[in-house]
Motif scaffolding. Structure first.
Motif: not given
Length: 83
Positions: A25-37, A42-51
């Motif tokens: 659960f620790t490994l899966l939790g850290s992987l989920l946090v890493a994917v979320g970050i 990526s969303v913020v970078a894409g938004g800034l690129y679009f702006l």
């Protein structure tokens, strides 16, 4: 004596299983946090690129893929009666 060894074996299995579950659960939790970050960055970078750079070249089709325009075949509504 045999009963005591069976009890210790069962306790050892439970302890090892618990440690394995916590590690999993620790490994899966850290992987989920890493994917979320990664997704958030990526969303913020894409938004800034679009702006900053705009849309770029986007091809917009104005007709349907088959080449035929859509026709509205909805029957007309009857007129409303005056009150």
């Amino acid at each position: 004596m045999n009963r005591l060894l069976n009890t210790f074996r069962a306790a050892l299995i439970l302890i090892v299983g618990g440690i394995a579950a916590v590690a999993l659960f620790t490994l899966l939790g850290s992987l989920l946090v890493a994917v979320g970050i990664f997704i958030a960055v990526s969303v913020v970078a894409g938004g800034l690129y679009f702006l900053l750079f705009g849309r770029g070249k986007v091809v917009v089709r104005t007709s349907s893929p088959s080449g035929h325009d859509m026709i509205d075949i909805t029957p007309p509504r009857p007129p409303r009666r005056p009150h």
